[in-house]
Motif scaffolding. Sequence first.
Motif, PDB file in Angstrom:
ATOM      1  N   GLY A 160       0.995  -1.485  -0.123  1.00  0.00           N
ATOM      2  CA  GLY A 160       0.241  -0.001   0.065  1.00  0.00           C
ATOM      3  C   GLY A 160       0.695   1.229  -0.105  1.00  0.00           C
ATOM      4  N   CYS A 161       0.078   2.551  -0.032  1.00  0.00           N
ATOM      5  CA  CYS A 161       0.968   3.883   0.067  1.00  0.00           C
ATOM      6  C   CYS A 161      -0.107   4.763   0.994  1.00  0.00           C
ATOM      7  CB  CYS A 161       1.063   4.263  -1.396  1.00  0.00           C
ATOM      8  SG  CYS A 161       2.168   5.583  -1.462  1.00  0.00           S
ATOM      9  N   ASN A 162       0.675   5.667   1.625  1.00  0.00           N
ATOM     10  CA  ASN A 162      -0.428   6.614   2.115  1.00  0.00           C
ATOM     11  C   ASN A 162       0.041   8.070   1.579  1.00  0.00           C
ATOM     12  OD1 ASN A 162      -0.569   4.796   4.087  1.00  0.00           O
ATOM     13  ND2 ASN A 162       0.294   5.796   5.791  1.00  0.00           N
ATOM     14  N   ARG A 163       0.634   8.067   0.387  1.00  0.00           N
ATOM     15  CA  ARG A 163       1.177   9.361  -0.210  1.00  0.00           C
ATOM     16  C   ARG A 163      -0.059  10.206  -0.914  1.00  0.00           C
ATOM     17  NH1 ARG A 163       5.414  12.088   1.489  1.00  0.00           N
ATOM     18  NH2 ARG A 163       7.001  10.756   2.335  1.00  0.00           N
ATOM     19  N   PHE A 164      -0.814   9.422  -1.793  1.00  0.00           N
ATOM     20  CA  PHE A 164      -1.944  10.008  -2.511  1.00  0.00           C
ATOM     21  C   PHE A 164      -1.221  11.247  -3.301  1.00  0.00           C
ATOM     22  CE2 PHE A 164      -4.302   8.083   0.674  1.00  0.00           C
ATOM     23  CZ  PHE A 164      -5.394   7.796  -0.202  1.00  0.00           C
ATOM     24  N   CYS A 165      -0.351  10.904  -4.246  1.00  0.00           N
ATOM     25  CA  CYS A 165       0.391  11.576  -5.240  1.00  0.00           C
ATOM     26  C   CYS A 165      -0.883  11.974  -6.202  1.00  0.00           C
ATOM     27  CB  CYS A 165       1.220  11.022  -5.971  1.00  0.00           C
ATOM     28  SG  CYS A 165       2.782  10.875  -4.928  1.00  0.00           S
ATOM     29  N   SER A 166      -1.163  13.157  -6.506  1.00  0.00           N
ATOM     30  CA  SER A 166      -2.458  13.533  -7.328  1.00  0.00           C
ATOM     31  C   SER A 166      -2.880  12.729  -8.613  1.00  0.00           C
ATOM     32  CB  SER A 166      -2.595  15.296  -7.663  1.00  0.00           C
ATOM     33  OG  SER A 166      -1.515  15.290  -8.396  1.00  0.00           O
ATOM     34  N   TYR A 167      -1.638  12.216  -8.954  1.00  0.00           N
ATOM     35  CA  TYR A 167      -2.041  11.255 -10.423  1.00  0.00           C
ATOM     36  C   TYR A 167      -2.113   9.979 -10.143  1.00  0.00           C
ATOM     37  CZ  TYR A 167       2.791  10.734  -9.628  1.00  0.00           C
ATOM     38  OH  TYR A 167       3.970  10.236  -8.926  1.00  0.00           O
ATOM     39  N   CYS A 168      -2.073   9.530  -9.013  1.00  0.00           N
ATOM     40  CA  CYS A 168      -1.742   8.127  -8.857  1.00  0.00           C
ATOM     41  C   CYS A 168      -2.782   7.384  -8.264  1.00  0.00           C
ATOM     42  CB  CYS A 168      -0.673   7.742  -7.959  1.00  0.00           C
ATOM     43  SG  CYS A 168      -0.148   6.264  -7.759  1.00  0.00           S
ATOM     44  N   ILE A 169      -3.307   6.214  -8.828  1.00  0.00           N
ATOM     45  CA  ILE A 169      -4.410   5.317  -8.517  1.00  0.00           C
ATOM     46  C   ILE A 169      -3.853   4.000  -7.303  1.00  0.00           C
ATOM     47  CG2 ILE A 169      -3.624   3.530 -10.203  1.00  0.00           C
ATOM     48  CD1 ILE A 169      -7.402   4.498  -9.879  1.00  0.00           C
ATOM     49  N   VAL A 170      -2.655   4.227  -7.026  1.00  0.00           N
ATOM     50  CA  VAL A 170      -2.306   3.067  -6.355  1.00  0.00           C
ATOM     51  C   VAL A 170      -2.900   3.009  -4.738  1.00  0.00           C
ATOM     52  CG1 VAL A 170      -0.003   2.084  -5.125  1.00  0.00           C
ATOM     53  CG2 VAL A 170       0.073   2.312  -7.500  1.00  0.00           C
ATOM     54  N   PRO A 171      -2.864   4.214  -4.147  1.00  0.00           N
ATOM     55  CA  PRO A 171      -3.541   4.062  -2.867  1.00  0.00           C
ATOM     56  C   PRO A 171      -4.821   3.754  -2.749  1.00  0.00           C
ATOM     57  CG  PRO A 171      -2.136   6.117  -3.225  1.00  0.00           C
ATOM     58  CD  PRO A 171      -2.370   5.455  -4.398  1.00  0.00           C
ATOM     59  N   TYR A 172      -5.567   3.977  -3.794  1.00  0.00           N
ATOM     60  CA  TYR A 172      -6.772   3.584  -3.912  1.00  0.00           C
ATOM     61  C   TYR A 172      -7.334   2.163  -4.194  1.00  0.00           C
ATOM     62  CZ  TYR A 172      -7.348   8.617  -4.756  1.00  0.00           C
ATOM     63  OH  TYR A 172      -7.363  10.018  -4.641  1.00  0.00           O
ATOM     64  N   GLY A 219       8.248  -1.943  -1.930  1.00  0.00           N
ATOM     65  CA  GLY A 219       7.101  -1.129  -1.475  1.00  0.00           C
ATOM     66  C   GLY A 219       6.884   0.043  -2.459  1.00  0.00           C
ATOM     67  N   GLN A 220       5.809   0.562  -2.405  1.00  0.00           N
ATOM     68  CA  GLN A 220       5.679   1.498  -3.525  1.00  0.00           C
ATOM     69  C   GLN A 220       6.334   2.771  -2.890  1.00  0.00           C
ATOM     70  OE1 GLN A 220       3.485   1.021  -5.774  1.00  0.00           O
ATOM     71  NE2 GLN A 220       2.675  -0.928  -5.070  1.00  0.00           N
ATOM     72  N   SER A 221       6.594   2.732  -1.885  1.00  0.00           N
ATOM     73  CA  SER A 221       7.545   3.716  -1.115  1.00  0.00           C
ATOM     74  C   SER A 221       8.345   3.050  -0.104  1.00  0.00           C
ATOM     75  CB  SER A 221       6.923   4.867  -0.778  1.00  0.00           C
ATOM     76  OG  SER A 221       7.718   5.760   0.197  1.00  0.00           O
ATOM     77  N   SER A 266      12.300   3.909  -4.211  1.00  0.00           N
ATOM     78  CA  SER A 266      12.632   4.965  -3.212  1.00  0.00           C
ATOM     79  C   SER A 266      11.705   5.996  -3.619  1.00  0.00           C
ATOM     80  CB  SER A 266      14.098   5.347  -3.353  1.00  0.00           C
ATOM     81  OG  SER A 266      14.938   4.265  -2.949  1.00  0.00           O
ATOM     82  N   TYR A 267      11.399   6.598  -2.414  1.00  0.00           N
ATOM     83  CA  TYR A 267      10.664   7.946  -2.243  1.00  0.00           C
ATOM     84  C   TYR A 267      11.462   9.114  -1.779  1.00  0.00           C
ATOM     85  CZ  TYR A 267       6.952  11.007  -2.379  1.00  0.00           C
ATOM     86  OH  TYR A 267       5.987  12.212  -2.340  1.00  0.00           O
ATOM     87  N   PRO A 268      11.877  10.142  -2.587  1.00  0.00           N
ATOM     88  CA  PRO A 268      12.942  11.194  -2.399  1.00  0.00           C
ATOM     89  C   PRO A 268      12.845  11.558  -0.778  1.00  0.00           C
ATOM     90  CG  PRO A 268      11.994  11.442  -4.643  1.00  0.00           C
ATOM     91  CD  PRO A 268      11.009  10.516  -4.022  1.00  0.00           C
ATOM     92  N   ARG A 275       1.515  16.795  -5.775  1.00  0.00           N
ATOM     93  CA  ARG A 275       1.582  16.482  -4.323  1.00  0.00           C
ATOM     94  C   ARG A 275       2.795  15.488  -4.117  1.00  0.00           C
ATOM     95  NH1 ARG A 275      -4.107  16.837  -1.796  1.00  0.00           N
ATOM     96  NH2 ARG A 275      -3.074  15.086  -0.557  1.00  0.00           N
ATOM     97  N   ARG A 276       3.571  15.776  -4.586  1.00  0.00           N
ATOM     98  CA  ARG A 276       4.905  15.020  -4.435  1.00  0.00           C
ATOM     99  C   ARG A 276       5.663  15.134  -2.939  1.00  0.00           C
ATOM    100  NH1 ARG A 276       5.760  10.078  -6.301  1.00  0.00           N
ATOM    101  NH2 ARG A 276       7.893  10.336  -6.603  1.00  0.00           N
ATOM    102  N   GLY A 277       5.378  16.251  -2.539  1.00  0.00           N
ATOM    103  CA  GLY A 277       6.061  16.594  -1.140  1.00  0.00           C
ATOM    104  C   GLY A 277       7.628  16.901  -1.061  1.00  0.00           C
TER     105      GLY A 277
HETATM  106 FE1  SF4 Z   1       2.511   6.333  -3.653  1.00  0.00          FE
HETATM  107 FE2  SF4 Z   1       4.076   6.209  -5.572  1.00  0.00          FE
HETATM  108 FE3  SF4 Z   1       1.404   6.467  -6.054  1.00  0.00          FE
HETATM  109 FE4  SF4 Z   1       2.789   8.594  -4.671  1.00  0.00          FE
HETATM  110  S1  SF4 Z   1       3.171   7.628  -6.920  1.00  0.00           S
HETATM  111  S2  SF4 Z   1       0.933   7.672  -4.319  1.00  0.00           S
HETATM  112  S3  SF4 Z   1       4.365   7.406  -3.743  1.00  0.00           S
HETATM  113  S4  SF4 Z   1       2.593   4.704  -5.410  1.00  0.00           S
END
Ligand code: SF4
Length: 414
Positions: free
Chosen positions: A129-141, A173-175, A210-212, A249-251
């Motif tokens: 899973g992933c807690n980040r919710f980058c605005s383009y990304c479907i993975v956390p959903y 890991g996603q991150s 890796s997540y920067p 929303r990359r942080g």
């Molecule tokens: Fe998570 Fe990577 Fe998607 Fe960002 S791009 S929400 S870090 S899986």
Amino acid sequence: MNIADSAKLAAGLDLLGHEQTERVEDADLIVVNTCVVREHAENRAVNKLAALRRLKARRNGVKIALTGCLVGPHLDDLRKRFPYVDAFAPPQAFDEIGGLAGAPCGGGFWDGVFPVPGGPTAYVPVIHGCNRFCSYCIVPYRRGRERSRPIDEVRREVERLAAGGAREVTLLGQSVEAYGHDLPDRPDLADMMRSLHDVDGLERIRFLTSYPADLTERIIEAVAELPKVCECFSLPLQSGDDEVLARMRRGYTVEQYRAVVESIRRAMPDAGISTDVIVGFCGESDEQFRRTYDVLADLRFDKVHVAAYSPRPGTIAARKMADDVPPEAKQARLQAVEELEARVAGEINAALVGTVQEVLVEERRRGRWSGRTRSGKLVHFDGELRPGDLARVRIEKASPWSLIGSVIERKATA
Ligand code: SF4
């Protein structure tokens, strides 16, 4: 992550007495493991399902199961779109598929399933899973919130994989540096690497992605210090413009990203660093794209994975931002990055000609062995070898995509 899921699924089906077929036409149960991170990947999955529908119409008794990120929490729409699919299983939740395959009812079956390595390399998810919710990304959903696996559970899996022939594991890991923050004693990825380092038979440890903002000095130090951990980083940049990064929303900012790359290169001058870039994200101007291009030219990555932005339904960008970069501009930017990447990777690889690299022998194809250097470069070579051998290979030729060399020393498999 999908490869790791498929390996676990295959091991479970094997335990249930099933056998893998060579041809999809011969299978009684077909599992389609999907990726929807880009529209292109989703279209491929949908086309595959259409072909399987025709197959199912021709042969009685065939069962089709769908898993991976196409399977979200709401199944009604999927049931309408694919009425011929017999089971829908969200990523890593294989009970529905187990039901089709004869697994005992009541759950828990998949907890006791460990993947079997198909060769000297294996993937091991350490955080789901992933807690980040980058605005383009479907993975956390689709893959939910972060859940780390305890170190001792991962270690048992790695011990089994090594006993079964794996010489290299990639911790996933996603991150991946988010690992451990949700566990009681808050171990981190460095603790995990140290714990796996003495597993018998294991020669190499890798980690992705890796997540920067999460890649700490402590983890960089562990990679530099531990001989089995390969100095190879997958560090997505996504954009070289701070405003676009904020919309994504990359942080992190470009400056912060650069500082992480500098830290890695200070500690490990020969580290391989690859990156991911999205071109044509909502509102990206020519000038903003040019900044991305300049950062790529300046930081000189070993590999750049570039994709043109495509909105993923349900994400923040798809709901709130206009996909307003014309397709031709996206295509031109994509091509510019690809051309830059071919030149830079060609120069980096050419500089390796004449050096000797440690390569893990992976597989033989078209009469030649192939494997990867510690920094992740693909090498082709000849010799009396076996998969899983570590070889010292002198590099003789280079292209942007791979190296060719000859073996000067072989360390046999355990
Ligand atoms: Fe998570 Fe990577 Fe998607 Fe960002 S791009 S929400 S870090 S899986």
